[in-house]
Write a protein that holds these residues in place. Sequence first.
Motif, PDB file in Angstrom:
ATOM      1  N   VAL A  37     100.715 -85.567-157.728  1.00 32.66           N
ATOM      2  CA  VAL A  37     101.126 -86.944-158.008  1.00 32.66           C
ATOM      3  C   VAL A  37     102.289 -87.027-158.994  1.00 32.66           C
ATOM      4  O   VAL A  37     102.793 -88.119-159.259  1.00 32.66           O
ATOM      5  N   GLU A  38     102.699 -85.881-159.523  1.00 30.36           N
ATOM      6  CA  GLU A  38     103.799 -85.861-160.498  1.00 30.36           C
ATOM      7  C   GLU A  38     104.321 -84.438-160.604  1.00 30.36           C
ATOM      8  O   GLU A  38     103.549 -83.486-160.540  1.00 30.36           O
ATOM      9  N   VAL A  39     105.644 -84.309-160.795  1.00 24.13           N
ATOM     10  CA  VAL A  39     106.292 -82.992-160.842  1.00 24.13           C
ATOM     11  C   VAL A  39     107.312 -82.973-161.970  1.00 24.13           C
ATOM     12  O   VAL A  39     107.998 -83.970-162.214  1.00 24.13           O
ATOM     13  N   CYS A  40     107.449 -81.821-162.625  1.00 29.84           N
ATOM     14  CA  CYS A  40     108.513 -81.617-163.608  1.00 29.84           C
ATOM     15  C   CYS A  40     109.038 -80.194-163.452  1.00 29.84           C
ATOM     16  O   CYS A  40     108.265 -79.248-163.314  1.00 29.84           O
ATOM     17  N   VAL A  41     110.369 -80.061-163.466  1.00 28.31           N
ATOM     18  CA  VAL A  41     111.034 -78.759-163.380  1.00 28.31           C
ATOM     19  C   VAL A  41     112.038 -78.687-164.522  1.00 28.31           C
ATOM     20  O   VAL A  41     112.808 -79.625-164.739  1.00 28.31           O
ATOM     21  N   ILE A  42     112.042 -77.563-165.241  1.00 23.90           N
ATOM     22  CA  ILE A  42     112.949 -77.424-166.380  1.00 23.90           C
ATOM     23  C   ILE A  42     113.623 -76.058-166.372  1.00 23.90           C
ATOM     24  O   ILE A  42     113.022 -75.065-165.982  1.00 23.90           O
ATOM     25  N   ALA A  43     114.894 -76.039-166.798  1.00 30.41           N
ATOM     26  CA  ALA A  43     115.652 -74.794-166.910  1.00 30.41           C
ATOM     27  C   ALA A  43     116.718 -74.959-167.984  1.00 30.41           C
ATOM     28  O   ALA A  43     117.071 -76.085-168.355  1.00 30.41           O
ATOM     29  N   GLU A  44     117.209 -73.842-168.466  1.00 30.82           N
ATOM     30  CA  GLU A  44     118.334 -73.874-169.402  1.00 30.82           C
ATOM     31  C   GLU A  44     119.598 -73.957-168.563  1.00 30.82           C
ATOM     32  O   GLU A  44     120.030 -72.976-167.967  1.00 30.82           O
ATOM     33  N   SER A  45     120.156 -75.140-168.497  1.00 32.21           N
ATOM     34  CA  SER A  45     121.303 -75.401-167.626  1.00 32.21           C
ATOM     35  C   SER A  45     122.120 -76.530-168.235  1.00 32.21           C
ATOM     36  O   SER A  45     121.610 -77.299-169.052  1.00 32.21           O
ATOM     37  N   GLY A  46     123.351 -76.655-167.788  1.00 33.31           N
ATOM     38  CA  GLY A  46     124.215 -77.729-168.265  1.00 33.31           C
ATOM     39  C   GLY A  46     123.783 -79.099-167.764  1.00 33.31           C
ATOM     40  O   GLY A  46     124.120 -80.122-168.364  1.00 33.31           O
ATOM     41  N   LYS A  47     123.047 -79.107-166.664  1.00 38.60           N
ATOM     42  CA  LYS A  47     122.529 -80.362-166.114  1.00 38.60           C
ATOM     43  C   LYS A  47     121.198 -80.061-165.433  1.00 38.60           C
ATOM     44  O   LYS A  47     120.919 -78.909-165.092  1.00 38.60           O
ATOM     45  N   PRO A  48     120.370 -81.066-165.232  1.00 46.27           N
ATOM     46  CA  PRO A  48     119.071 -80.842-164.589  1.00 46.27           C
ATOM     47  C   PRO A  48     119.243 -80.184-163.220  1.00 46.27           C
ATOM     48  O   PRO A  48     120.124 -80.567-162.449  1.00 46.27           O
ATOM     49  N   ILE A  49     118.391 -79.186-162.945  1.00 42.73           N
ATOM     50  CA  ILE A  49     118.491 -78.466-161.673  1.00 42.73           C
ATOM     51  C   ILE A  49     117.473 -79.013-160.671  1.00 42.73           C
ATOM     52  O   ILE A  49     116.334 -79.263-161.021  1.00 42.73           O
ATOM     53  N   PRO A  50     117.896 -79.181-159.437  1.00 44.36           N
ATOM     54  CA  PRO A  50     116.959 -79.613-158.406  1.00 44.36           C
ATOM     55  C   PRO A  50     116.229 -78.405-157.817  1.00 44.36           C
ATOM     56  O   PRO A  50     116.721 -77.283-157.906  1.00 44.36           O
ATOM     57  N   PRO A  51     115.074 -78.635-157.220  1.00 45.83           N
ATOM     58  CA  PRO A  51     114.394 -77.541-156.520  1.00 45.83           C
ATOM     59  C   PRO A  51     115.234 -77.069-155.332  1.00 45.83           C
ATOM     60  O   PRO A  51     116.003 -77.844-154.755  1.00 45.83           O
ATOM     61  N   CYS A  52     115.074 -75.816-154.955  1.00 43.47           N
ATOM     62  CA  CYS A  52     115.756 -75.297-153.770  1.00 43.47           C
ATOM     63  C   CYS A  52     115.192 -76.002-152.530  1.00 43.47           C
ATOM     64  O   CYS A  52     114.180 -76.701-152.594  1.00 43.47           O
ATOM     65  N   GLY A  53     115.820 -75.807-151.402  1.00 40.96           N
ATOM     66  CA  GLY A  53     115.381 -76.451-150.164  1.00 40.96           C
ATOM     67  C   GLY A  53     113.946 -76.111-149.792  1.00 40.96           C
ATOM     68  O   GLY A  53     113.168 -76.977-149.392  1.00 40.96           O
ATOM     69  N   GLY A  54     113.583 -74.835-149.914  1.00 41.96           N
ATOM     70  CA  GLY A  54     112.222 -74.427-149.582  1.00 41.96           C
ATOM     71  C   GLY A  54     111.195 -75.093-150.474  1.00 41.96           C
ATOM     72  O   GLY A  54     110.133 -75.521-150.006  1.00 41.96           O
ATOM     73  N   CYS A  55     111.502 -75.197-151.756  1.00 40.91           N
ATOM     74  CA  CYS A  55     110.559 -75.838-152.682  1.00 40.91           C
ATOM     75  C   CYS A  55     110.489 -77.346-152.458  1.00 40.91           C
ATOM     76  O   CYS A  55     109.439 -77.954-152.643  1.00 40.91           O
ATOM     77  N   ARG A  56     111.577 -77.949-152.023  1.00 42.25           N
ATOM     78  CA  ARG A  56     111.536 -79.367-151.685  1.00 42.25           C
ATOM     79  C   ARG A  56     110.537 -79.593-150.546  1.00 42.25           C
ATOM     80  O   ARG A  56     109.744 -80.527-150.572  1.00 42.25           O
ATOM     81  N   GLN A  57     110.570 -78.717-149.550  1.00 42.15           N
ATOM     82  CA  GLN A  57     109.624 -78.838-148.431  1.00 42.15           C
ATOM     83  C   GLN A  57     108.201 -78.568-148.910  1.00 42.15           C
ATOM     84  O   GLN A  57     107.260 -79.242-148.484  1.00 42.15           O
ATOM     85  N   LYS A  58     108.020 -77.620-149.814  1.00 43.47           N
ATOM     86  CA  LYS A  58     106.686 -77.346-150.353  1.00 43.47           C
ATOM     87  C   LYS A  58     106.155 -78.557-151.121  1.00 43.47           C
ATOM     88  O   LYS A  58     104.986 -78.927-150.996  1.00 43.47           O
TER      89      LYS A  58
END
Length: 133
Positions: A68-89
Amino acid sequence: MTLIDEARKVRELAYAPYSRFKVGAAVRGRNGVVYVGCNVENVAYPEGTCAEAGAIAAMVAGGETELVEVCVIAESGKPIPPCGGCRQKLAEFGDANVPVLLATTGGQTLATTIGDLLPGRFDATHMADVAPQ
């Protein structure tokens, strides 16, 4: 702890000796429990596992099949989106309106949804007319 705190904490445990790009993910199941995952690389690149996939696997192993809720975090200059495979997951286990918070370790965030990340998603309804064999 908040979902972003959980994702930030598990990110530190990522195994990323090749890319040095650590990612943490946290998902909240319908049951309210938070499940976490981090990326795990392998020298036989790209045979690693994404953080989102790890969090989803932990959720399923915990007996939950709806997030019901998701959060993804990385050390990056801007927020990173999930890869295509993870979007489908994510779409397999969450409705299109499930909130997804993408974050950087520096404090930037981008709020979106599974539906915005994966418009026109493939789901079980596409197979509804297939006759059983």
